[in-house]
Write a protein that holds these residues in place. Structure first.
Motif, PDB file in Angstrom:
ATOM      1  N   MET A   1       0.823  -1.208   0.000  1.00 45.43           N
ATOM      2  CA  MET A   1       0.000   0.000   0.000  1.00 45.43           C
ATOM      3  C   MET A   1       0.860   1.261   0.000  1.00 45.43           C
ATOM      4  SD  MET A   1      -2.998  -1.311   2.604  1.00 45.43           S
ATOM      5  CE  MET A   1      -3.706   0.306   2.850  1.00 45.43           C
ATOM      6  N   VAL A   2       1.951   1.243   0.758  1.00 43.97           N
ATOM      7  CA  VAL A   2       2.865   2.384   0.779  1.00 43.97           C
ATOM      8  C   VAL A   2       3.454   2.603  -0.614  1.00 43.97           C
ATOM      9  CG1 VAL A   2       5.113   3.209   1.624  1.00 43.97           C
ATOM     10  CG2 VAL A   2       3.436   2.297   3.239  1.00 43.97           C
ATOM     11  N   GLY A   3       3.973   1.533  -1.212  1.00 45.02           N
ATOM     12  CA  GLY A   3       4.579   1.654  -2.540  1.00 45.02           C
ATOM     13  C   GLY A   3       3.599   2.149  -3.582  1.00 45.02           C
ATOM     14  N   LEU A   4       2.409   1.573  -3.605  1.00 43.88           N
ATOM     15  CA  LEU A   4       1.409   1.990  -4.584  1.00 43.88           C
ATOM     16  C   LEU A   4       0.931   3.420  -4.326  1.00 43.88           C
ATOM     17  CD1 LEU A   4      -0.675  -1.287  -5.011  1.00 43.88           C
ATOM     18  CD2 LEU A   4       1.103  -0.358  -6.518  1.00 43.88           C
ATOM     19  N   SER A   5       0.856   3.803  -3.064  1.00 40.24           N
ATOM     20  CA  SER A   5       0.469   5.184  -2.735  1.00 40.24           C
ATOM     21  C   SER A   5       1.503   6.173  -3.254  1.00 40.24           C
ATOM     22  CB  SER A   5       0.313   5.347  -1.220  1.00 40.24           C
ATOM     23  OG  SER A   5      -0.771   4.599  -0.738  1.00 40.24           O
ATOM     24  N   ARG A   6       2.764   5.815  -3.132  1.00 40.12           N
ATOM     25  CA  ARG A   6       3.817   6.716  -3.591  1.00 40.12           C
ATOM     26  C   ARG A   6       3.817   6.826  -5.123  1.00 40.12           C
ATOM     27  NH1 ARG A   6       6.477   9.003   0.348  1.00 40.12           N
ATOM     28  NH2 ARG A   6       8.425   9.325  -0.760  1.00 40.12           N
ATOM     29  N   VAL A   7       3.404   5.763  -5.783  1.00 45.50           N
ATOM     30  CA  VAL A   7       3.236   5.830  -7.237  1.00 45.50           C
ATOM     31  C   VAL A   7       2.031   6.703  -7.570  1.00 45.50           C
ATOM     32  CG1 VAL A   7       2.672   4.485  -9.310  1.00 45.50           C
ATOM     33  CG2 VAL A   7       4.366   3.606  -7.677  1.00 45.50           C
ATOM     34  N   TYR A   8       0.929   6.492  -6.889  1.00 49.34           N
ATOM     35  CA  TYR A   8      -0.307   7.228  -7.167  1.00 49.34           C
ATOM     36  C   TYR A   8      -0.130   8.740  -6.999  1.00 49.34           C
ATOM     37  CZ  TYR A   8      -5.170   8.765  -6.849  1.00 49.34           C
ATOM     38  OH  TYR A   8      -6.356   9.420  -7.042  1.00 49.34           O
ATOM     39  N   VAL A   9       0.586   9.145  -5.929  1.00 56.98           N
ATOM     40  CA  VAL A   9       0.729  10.584  -5.678  1.00 56.98           C
ATOM     41  C   VAL A   9       1.754  11.241  -6.602  1.00 56.98           C
ATOM     42  CG1 VAL A   9      -0.037  10.387  -3.282  1.00 56.98           C
ATOM     43  CG2 VAL A   9       2.425  10.375  -3.787  1.00 56.98           C
ATOM     44  N   GLY A  10       2.452  10.440  -7.406  1.00 59.65           N
ATOM     45  CA  GLY A  10       3.319  10.990  -8.434  1.00 59.65           C
ATOM     46  C   GLY A  10       4.768  11.213  -8.043  1.00 59.65           C
ATOM     47  N   ILE A  11       5.229  10.548  -6.977  1.00 60.99           N
ATOM     48  CA  ILE A  11       6.627  10.765  -6.589  1.00 60.99           C
ATOM     49  C   ILE A  11       7.526   9.554  -6.842  1.00 60.99           C
ATOM     50  CG2 ILE A  11       6.187  12.630  -4.967  1.00 60.99           C
ATOM     51  CD1 ILE A  11       6.208  10.659  -2.696  1.00 60.99           C
ATOM     52  N   HIS A  12       6.938   8.446  -7.287  1.00 60.71           N
ATOM     53  CA  HIS A  12       7.730   7.264  -7.662  1.00 60.71           C
ATOM     54  C   HIS A  12       7.104   6.587  -8.866  1.00 60.71           C
ATOM     55  CE1 HIS A  12      10.783   6.974  -4.585  1.00 60.71           C
ATOM     56  NE2 HIS A  12       9.882   7.215  -3.654  1.00 60.71           N
ATOM     57  N   HIS A  13       7.966   5.925  -9.628  1.00 62.54           N
ATOM     58  CA  HIS A  13       7.511   5.013 -10.674  1.00 62.54           C
ATOM     59  C   HIS A  13       7.387   3.624 -10.044  1.00 62.54           C
ATOM     60  CE1 HIS A  13       9.444   8.089 -13.325  1.00 62.54           C
ATOM     61  NE2 HIS A  13       8.310   7.889 -13.974  1.00 62.54           N
ATOM     62  N   LEU A  14       6.655   2.752 -10.687  1.00 60.69           N
ATOM     63  CA  LEU A  14       6.513   1.385 -10.199  1.00 60.69           C
ATOM     64  C   LEU A  14       7.871   0.684 -10.139  1.00 60.69           C
ATOM     65  CD1 LEU A  14       4.479  -0.640  -9.164  1.00 60.69           C
ATOM     66  CD2 LEU A  14       4.097  -1.390 -11.521  1.00 60.69           C
ATOM     67  N   THR A  15       8.781   1.027 -11.050  1.00 63.38           N
ATOM     68  CA  THR A  15      10.122   0.423 -11.026  1.00 63.38           C
ATOM     69  C   THR A  15      10.879   0.781  -9.748  1.00 63.38           C
ATOM     70  OG1 THR A  15      10.976   2.269 -12.336  1.00 63.38           O
ATOM     71  CG2 THR A  15      10.416   0.239 -13.525  1.00 63.38           C
ATOM     72  N   ASP A  16      10.640   1.961  -9.192  1.00 62.11           N
ATOM     73  CA  ASP A  16      11.281   2.356  -7.934  1.00 62.11           C
ATOM     74  C   ASP A  16      10.807   1.468  -6.790  1.00 62.11           C
ATOM     75  OD1 ASP A  16      12.278   4.496  -9.455  1.00 62.11           O
ATOM     76  OD2 ASP A  16      10.676   5.835  -8.789  1.00 62.11           O
ATOM     77  N   VAL A  17       9.527   1.155  -6.798  1.00 64.48           N
ATOM     78  CA  VAL A  17       8.921   0.324  -5.755  1.00 64.48           C
ATOM     79  C   VAL A  17       9.369  -1.128  -5.897  1.00 64.48           C
ATOM     80  CG1 VAL A  17       6.709  -0.542  -4.881  1.00 64.48           C
ATOM     81  CG2 VAL A  17       6.956   1.876  -5.481  1.00 64.48           C
ATOM     82  N   VAL A  18       9.330  -1.645  -7.119  1.00 59.37           N
ATOM     83  CA  VAL A  18       9.759  -3.021  -7.362  1.00 59.37           C
ATOM     84  C   VAL A  18      11.255  -3.156  -7.067  1.00 59.37           C
ATOM     85  CG1 VAL A  18      10.052  -4.810  -9.133  1.00 59.37           C
ATOM     86  CG2 VAL A  18       7.916  -3.499  -9.006  1.00 59.37           C
ATOM     87  N   GLY A  19      12.034  -2.171  -7.469  1.00 61.61           N
ATOM     88  CA  GLY A  19      13.473  -2.197  -7.176  1.00 61.61           C
ATOM     89  C   GLY A  19      13.750  -2.225  -5.689  1.00 61.61           C
ATOM     90  N   SER A  20      13.001  -1.478  -4.925  1.00 60.66           N
ATOM     91  CA  SER A  20      13.147  -1.481  -3.471  1.00 60.66           C
ATOM     92  C   SER A  20      12.856  -2.860  -2.900  1.00 60.66           C
ATOM     93  CB  SER A  20      12.201  -0.467  -2.824  1.00 60.66           C
ATOM     94  OG  SER A  20      12.511   0.828  -3.236  1.00 60.66           O
ATOM     95  N   THR A  21      11.825  -3.482  -3.420  1.00 57.64           N
ATOM     96  CA  THR A  21      11.459  -4.819  -2.951  1.00 57.64           C
ATOM     97  C   THR A  21      12.563  -5.819  -3.251  1.00 57.64           C
ATOM     98  OG1 THR A  21       9.122  -4.285  -3.288  1.00 57.64           O
ATOM     99  CG2 THR A  21       9.698  -6.625  -3.127  1.00 57.64           C
ATOM    100  N   VAL A  22      13.123  -5.753  -4.435  1.00 60.41           N
ATOM    101  CA  VAL A  22      14.213  -6.666  -4.814  1.00 60.41           C
ATOM    102  C   VAL A  22      15.432  -6.433  -3.929  1.00 60.41           C
ATOM    103  CG1 VAL A  22      15.841  -7.267  -6.662  1.00 60.41           C
ATOM    104  CG2 VAL A  22      13.401  -6.964  -7.175  1.00 60.41           C
ATOM    105  N   ILE A  23      15.777  -5.185  -3.677  1.00 60.64           N
ATOM    106  CA  ILE A  23      16.921  -4.872  -2.810  1.00 60.64           C
ATOM    107  C   ILE A  23      16.725  -5.480  -1.423  1.00 60.64           C
ATOM    108  CG2 ILE A  23      18.093  -2.990  -1.571  1.00 60.64           C
ATOM    109  CD1 ILE A  23      17.673  -1.298  -4.160  1.00 60.64           C
ATOM    110  N   VAL A  24      15.538  -5.309  -0.867  1.00 58.42           N
ATOM    111  CA  VAL A  24      15.253  -5.864   0.467  1.00 58.42           C
ATOM    112  C   VAL A  24      15.358  -7.386   0.442  1.00 58.42           C
ATOM    113  CG1 VAL A  24      13.450  -6.221   2.193  1.00 58.42           C
ATOM    114  CG2 VAL A  24      13.888  -3.932   1.312  1.00 58.42           C
TER     115      VAL A  24
END
Length: 160
Positions: free
Chosen positions: A113-136
């Motif tokens: 929900m946090v990742g998708l919210s940050r995409v929705y509000v226009g401050i991240h692309h989905l690749t930023d969120v997916v990349g974060s998940t892979v790093i973790v």
């Protein structure tokens, strides 16, 4: 109304994840606390190192910069990769996963929900969120491997 929900998710939902994992940490046995601390001592520097390396090699301008619009949440026009909020919330979900699947799944839902919210509000692309998940996942997997293989005998005196 939907904007308000996503703004809350983008700005503040990570705090609920932190509160849940803090409450869980206070509740669990000393052995689980020891395991979580040792895992964190390994995983957090790995996450930081991987994040620093990847952000130097992959620059992803924020969506509001590329799309030339005003995001719902004010933000600096810096590199959007990776999403720090997603890193943090995915990390706490992964940290508790070996100890409690039920809470880990709740934290995972909050992280998504946090990742998708940050995409929705226009401050991240989905690749930023997916990349974060892979790093973790890479860092926490390495930390769990080391903890299982090499660090079983480490004691923490303040938890005695």
């Amino acid at each position: 109304m939907l904007d308000i929900v996503f703004i809350f998710g983008a700005k503040y939902l990570f705090l609920i994840s932190l509160a849940i994992v803090s409450g869980y940490f206070l509740y669990v046995s000393k052995e689980i606390k020891r395991q979580m601390i040792i895992t964190s001592v390994i995983a957090l520097p790995l996450i930081l190192i991987i994040t620093q390396i990847t952000s130097h090699f992959y620059y992803d301008p924020r969506p509001f910069v590329v799309g030339n619009f005003t995001p719902l949440v004010p933000h600096d026009p810096d590199n959007g990769f990776p999403s720090d909020h997603t890193l943090l919330t995915m990390y706490v979900a992964a940290l508790v996963y070996p100890h409690t699947k039920k809470i880990a799944y709740l934290l995972l839902v909050l992280a998504i929900m946090v990742g998708l919210s940050r995409v929705y509000v226009g401050i991240h692309h989905l690749t930023d969120v997916v990349g974060s998940t892979v790093i973790v996942l890479v860092a926490i997997s390495g930390a769990y491997y080391l903890c299982d293989q090499k660090l079983k005998s480490i004691s923490l005196p303040w938890l005695q």
